[in-house]
Design an enzyme around this catalytic site. Structure first.
Site, PDB file in Angstrom:
ATOM      1  N   TYR A   1      10.531   6.775  16.739  1.00 42.85           N
ATOM      2  CA  TYR A   1       9.092   6.527  16.713  1.00 42.85           C
ATOM      3  C   TYR A   1       8.488   6.636  18.125  1.00 42.85           C
ATOM      4  CZ  TYR A   1       4.768   3.868  15.759  1.00 42.85           C
ATOM      5  OH  TYR A   1       3.465   3.468  15.656  1.00 42.85           O
TER       6      TYR A   1
ATOM      7  N   ARG B   1       0.837  -1.209   0.000  1.00 43.52           N
ATOM      8  CA  ARG B   1       0.000   0.000   0.000  1.00 43.52           C
ATOM      9  C   ARG B   1       0.867   1.253   0.000  1.00 43.52           C
ATOM     10  NH1 ARG B   1       2.563   2.168   3.200  1.00 43.52           N
ATOM     11  NH2 ARG B   1       2.644   1.913   5.462  1.00 43.52           N
TER      12      ARG B   1
ATOM     13  N   SER C   1       4.800  -1.579   2.940  1.00 44.97           N
ATOM     14  CA  SER C   1       4.116  -2.641   3.687  1.00 44.97           C
ATOM     15  C   SER C   1       4.261  -4.025   3.097  1.00 44.97           C
ATOM     16  CB  SER C   1       2.623  -2.321   3.831  1.00 44.97           C
ATOM     17  OG  SER C   1       2.446  -1.327   4.744  1.00 44.97           O
TER      18      SER C   1
ATOM     19  N   GLU D   1      -0.013  11.339   7.728  1.00 42.26           N
ATOM     20  CA  GLU D   1       1.190  10.614   8.182  1.00 42.26           C
ATOM     21  C   GLU D   1       1.477  10.897   9.650  1.00 42.26           C
ATOM     22  OE1 GLU D   1       2.439   7.784   6.729  1.00 42.26           O
ATOM     23  OE2 GLU D   1       2.547   9.070   4.963  1.00 42.26           O
ATOM     24  N   HIS D   2       1.828   9.832  10.361  1.00 40.44           N
ATOM     25  CA  HIS D   2       2.138   9.915  11.788  1.00 40.44           C
ATOM     26  C   HIS D   2       0.940  10.430  12.588  1.00 40.44           C
ATOM     27  CE1 HIS D   2       6.310   8.667  12.209  1.00 40.44           C
ATOM     28  NE2 HIS D   2       6.539   9.213  11.028  1.00 40.44           N
TER      29      HIS D   2
ATOM     30  N   GLY E   1       8.797   0.946   2.984  1.00 38.11           N
ATOM     31  CA  GLY E   1       7.638   1.600   3.590  1.00 38.11           C
ATOM     32  C   GLY E   1       6.356   1.352   2.809  1.00 38.11           C
TER      33      GLY E   1
ATOM     34  N   ASP F   1      -1.851  -0.617   7.526  1.00 39.98           N
ATOM     35  CA  ASP F   1      -1.193  -1.495   6.545  1.00 39.98           C
ATOM     36  C   ASP F   1      -2.016  -2.737   6.243  1.00 39.98           C
ATOM     37  OD1 ASP F   1       0.654   0.427   6.990  1.00 39.98           O
ATOM     38  OD2 ASP F   1       2.130  -0.872   7.963  1.00 39.98           O
TER      39      ASP F   1
HETATM   40  P1  ADP Z   1       8.168  -2.807   4.726  1.00 37.36           P
HETATM   41  O1  ADP Z   1       6.839  -3.287   5.206  1.00 37.36           O
HETATM   42  O2  ADP Z   1       8.386  -1.350   4.777  1.00 37.36           O
HETATM   43  O3  ADP Z   1       8.528  -3.381   3.408  1.00 37.36           O
HETATM   44  P2  ADP Z   1       9.125  -4.177   7.039  1.00 37.36           P
HETATM   45  O4  ADP Z   1      10.452  -4.059   7.719  1.00 37.36           O
HETATM   46  O5  ADP Z   1       7.892  -3.904   7.792  1.00 37.36           O
HETATM   47  O6  ADP Z   1       9.250  -3.316   5.734  1.00 37.36           O
HETATM   48  O7  ADP Z   1       8.979  -5.660   6.458  1.00 37.36           O
HETATM   49  C1  ADP Z   1       9.935  -6.192   5.668  1.00 37.36           C
HETATM   50  C2  ADP Z   1      10.143  -7.632   6.090  1.00 37.36           C
HETATM   51  O8  ADP Z   1       9.045  -8.466   5.606  1.00 37.36           O
HETATM   52  C3  ADP Z   1      11.383  -8.225   5.449  1.00 37.36           C
HETATM   53  O9  ADP Z   1      12.536  -7.926   6.204  1.00 37.36           O
HETATM   54  C4  ADP Z   1      11.053  -9.705   5.456  1.00 37.36           C
HETATM   55  O10 ADP Z   1      11.297 -10.249   6.731  1.00 37.36           O
HETATM   56  C5  ADP Z   1       9.546  -9.739   5.210  1.00 37.36           C
HETATM   57  N1  ADP Z   1       9.282  -9.912   3.771  1.00 37.36           N
HETATM   58  C6  ADP Z   1       8.730  -9.015   2.933  1.00 37.36           C
HETATM   59  N2  ADP Z   1       8.682  -9.489   1.662  1.00 37.36           N
HETATM   60  C7  ADP Z   1       9.211 -10.730   1.699  1.00 37.36           C
HETATM   61  C8  ADP Z   1       9.483 -11.741   0.715  1.00 37.36           C
HETATM   62  N3  ADP Z   1       9.173 -11.564  -0.554  1.00 37.36           N
HETATM   63  N4  ADP Z   1      10.054 -12.880   1.125  1.00 37.36           N
HETATM   64  C9  ADP Z   1      10.360 -13.070   2.433  1.00 37.36           C
HETATM   65  N5  ADP Z   1      10.139 -12.166   3.385  1.00 37.36           N
HETATM   66  C10 ADP Z   1       9.595 -11.004   3.048  1.00 37.36           C
END
Ligand code: ADP
Length: 402
Positions: A243, A41, A147, A47-48, A145, A193
């Site tokens: 945060y 998304r 999600s 924001e915030h 960011g 999210d």
């Molecule tokens: P964002 O939601 O901003 O992308 P987050 O830190 O909340 O970042 O989540 C990212 C985490 O989600 C990754 O570090 C991983 O652990 C998991 N993740 C996301 N996409 C995948 C994927 N395609 N395969 C495995 N894990 C994933």
């Protein structure tokens, strides 16, 4: 980590599904029985303020986590997991409800959803959940960011519904996934999210009231306007618990204002309490109150097609996040400035950082005929000034998990 590290396939969902099904067959010698997809998304404005009783205005994006799965012939009650992007495997034991273990690993999000779902179906879990092989691939940039983690949770929940035939209400599903994020990733996120990934609709933003959890779809069918997402490809790691600090500054300011919710606070009250609040809390309060106001007005502007007004609110939101809330960074500011200066020739309505800040993405509202031109110019100038290659893509509001 930068989002470039994801081995991302950026074509349409149908092609991603097709490609994943072929990989599944190559690895398992039989086709998947179930294929599910859940989108990431982007938040247009608001924001915030999700944790300050405010509103958010996200849309699901045309970037998905897709999971292909089939029953396995293993004698053991286990689920084999593999992420194509990470090129990593993991195994989940179905004989017991998974327990959180921090820090989270990539499969923790999946385990968190299994845990919530197994608790929900109780004694039926052992009969309804067979040994399975799961293969997942995603084109939601990681850690940008947008999600990806919520998409992973919601895709997992959607798969479990399909496998067991136990359908959840949409709210229930989103809340189960939010709890997985809280307990298994240790991230005390709001509801935006997971709600966005569940409730996404083509041609609509979602105005989500974070106080009442009420969601209203805001139609956005104009093909003339595009939403451009640009990833700075930086993530500044801050050690100061920014945060948590922002949250406690807001709580403290609210207490000094003598109010029980930011929804009942006006700018006049904040101005009157300026001395008592002090400079920092005054500016935090000003962000919260003005951003709440901008967000519901932005929804009205979309409904009436007032793109110039909406764009102005996006620029104002960015300035407020930069100066009053102090969660932006040089790279985000640069992208917004570039959008603004390129837009002075026409074609760009507004731009702002989106997500938690300190890196990640900007969201820009662009005239559809100008998207290619604006993207090329923004990317070129950003790279010249920072030496970092950004990534952009335009997206229509996308359908939620299915
Ligand atoms: P964002 O939601 O901003 O992308 P987050 O830190 O909340 O970042 O989540 C990212 C985490 O989600 C990754 O570090 C991983 O652990 C998991 N993740 C996301 N996409 C995948 C994927 N395609 N395969 C495995 N894990 C994933």
């Amino acid at each position: 980590m930068t989002s470039q590290e994801i081995n991302s396939y950026t074509g349409p969902l149908a092609d991603l599904v097709q490609r994943l099904a072929e990989t599944f067959i190559a690895e398992n010698s039989s086709p998947p029985e179930w294929i599910v997809a859940a989108p990431g998304r982007v938040n247009l404005i608001g924001e915030h303020i999700d944790y300050n009783d405010g509103f958010v205005l996200p849309m699901a994006i045309e970037r998905y986590i897709v999971i292909a799965a089939a029953k396995s012939d293993s004698d053991e009650a286990v689920v084999n997991l593999r992420s194509v992007n990470m090129d990593q495997v993991a195994q989940l034991d179905l004989t017991k409800v998974p327990e959180p273990s921090l820090p989270p690993k990539w499969h923790s999000y999946i385990e968190g959803v299994f845990a919530g779902f197994m608790k929900k179906i109780g004694a039926d879990a052992s009969s309804k959940l067979p040994a399975m092989n799961l293969l997942l691939e995603s084109n939601v940039p990681l850690g940008g960011g947008l999600s990806s983690s919520a998409a992973l949770e919601v895709a997992t929940a959607t798969l479990l519904e399909a496998v067991t035939g136990v359908a959840m209400g949409l709210d229930e599903k989103a809340l189960l996934c939010q709890k997985a994020e809280h307990d298994f990733a240790g991230v005390p996120c709001g509801i935006m999210d997971q709600f966005s990934s569940v409730f996404g609709q083509e041609n609509a933003f979602m105005l989500l009231d974070c106080r009442s959890q009420e969601l209203k779809h805001v139609p956005f069918s104009s093909d003339n306007i595009s939403v451009l997402i640009t990833n700075t490809n930086v993530k500044h790691e801050l050690s100061g618990g920014e945060y948590g600090q922002r949250r406690s500054q807001c709580d403290s300011a609210l207490k000094k204002l003598g109010a029980d919710s930011w929804r009942n606070v006006t700018m006049a009250q904040v101005e009157a309490a300026k001395d008592q609040l002090g400079d920092v809390e005054f500016r935090r309060a000003r962000h919260v109150v003005t951003e709440i106001d901008r967000t519901w007005k932005a929804a009205k502007a979309i409904e009436s097609g007032q793109w110039d007004e909406l764009g102005e609110m996006m620029y104002a939101s960015h300035a407020s996040l930069k100066d009053d809330y102090e969660v932006s960074c040089e790279e985000l500011d640069l992208l917004v400035e570039l959008a603004n200066s390129i837009g002075s020739q026409g074609g760009v309505y507004g731009s702002r950082m989106t997500g938690g800040g300190f890196g990640g993405c900007t969201v820009t509202l662009v005239e559809s005929t100008k998207v290619a031109e604006v993207t090329a110019e923004m990317e070129k100038q950003y790279q010249e000034k920072t030496g970092i290659e950004p990534h952009s893509f335009a997206s229509r509001p996308a359908i939620g998990a299915h």
